[in-house]
Design a protein around this motif. Sequence first.
Motif: not given
Length: 390
Positions: A147-154
């Motif tokens: 992923q380009a981020n460390d989040k599950m939901w955006m």
Amino acid sequence: MLSEKSRPLIEATLPLVGSRLGAITPNFYSRMFAARPELLDGLFSRANQNNGEQQKALAGSIAGFASALVANPDVIPEQMLSRISHKHTSLGITEDQYDIVYKYLFEAIAEELADVITAEIAEAWTEVYWLMANAMIKIEKGLYALQANDKMWMPWTVVEKNPAGTDCITFVLEPADDTPVTAGRPGQYVSVKVALPDGLLQCRQYSLSADAASTTHRVFTTKRDDGGEVSPVLHRDVLVGDVVELSNPYGDVTLDDSDGPVVFATAGIGCTPSASALRSLAANGSGREVMVLHAEKNLEAWALREQMTGDVDALDGAELQLWLEEPTEGFNTGFMTLSGLDLPADASMYVCGPLPFMKAIRNQAIDAGIPAAKIHYEVFGPDLWLAGAN
């Protein structure tokens, strides 16, 4: 690998355990949700619990994994687990949740097999569970790392909501904050999280139907299921300007990078992942030989008709064949058949639609000479085909 100690026990008890999984899995879910009701809020599908599909998929995947280990004890069937792991990561499943599943699953096994289970049998099936769980944890960690981020939901803002065929809507969304956006691949999906009228959060996966690689917007197309819980809310209550939560894109059925011929065979709203792949081919000026096969009730029902026909026209090596249940001049009538088609030699084939449709087309494709390994399919919802529910 499956130990020599456990293998004969699993082989001997697999028929019995398999025959009782239909009772074990509902028992498991009942126990788990009674103790951890929060897991239904934004994680497990209440609809798939109610209709029994999730229980069947879990039972089939456990039996299928155990059977694969018995046949090849030194090999973990990671390809089989990849499909499940992509679904898990699209829902934000975490490593600690495997401990929760283990606790309640084995309580259910102990109850449903109380007449035959021994400490040795329980130990052997515990080994199978953790071989399966740890293999998926490994796959899922790898997917999260991409992923380009460390989040599950955006948060994403709905900027367009366009009618698309009978009972279908195409949603166009833009990022609602500065979280780095993970580019998707043609054929992948995102999970969409919405609040139901009773306040429960529920998630569903929807294929990216155009520009999957875009980092400036997401596009997905949904068909309203009047008996469903999520699609009616999306169609009726989610408006332009609203913010909804999306996952990063996932899915292992993606367009290959070869120069070889490709066949898309779809029915109904199953056209969405193929539409994304077609858009990618057209945008990149692909010279691949492309055959698009699609089946609908009538022309008006085809959700992505303009997009797909436009992309076919833009590709020099593309051909479109359409089957309509309602007779229409210029098109095939009835259900799709591969009989009489000149399928490209050594084609990669992508199939999506209702499960009976996919099984029929896959069998016809194999009869026509397309290798089984080159036929890929996408299931909307729990994968009962992968689970062996034939």
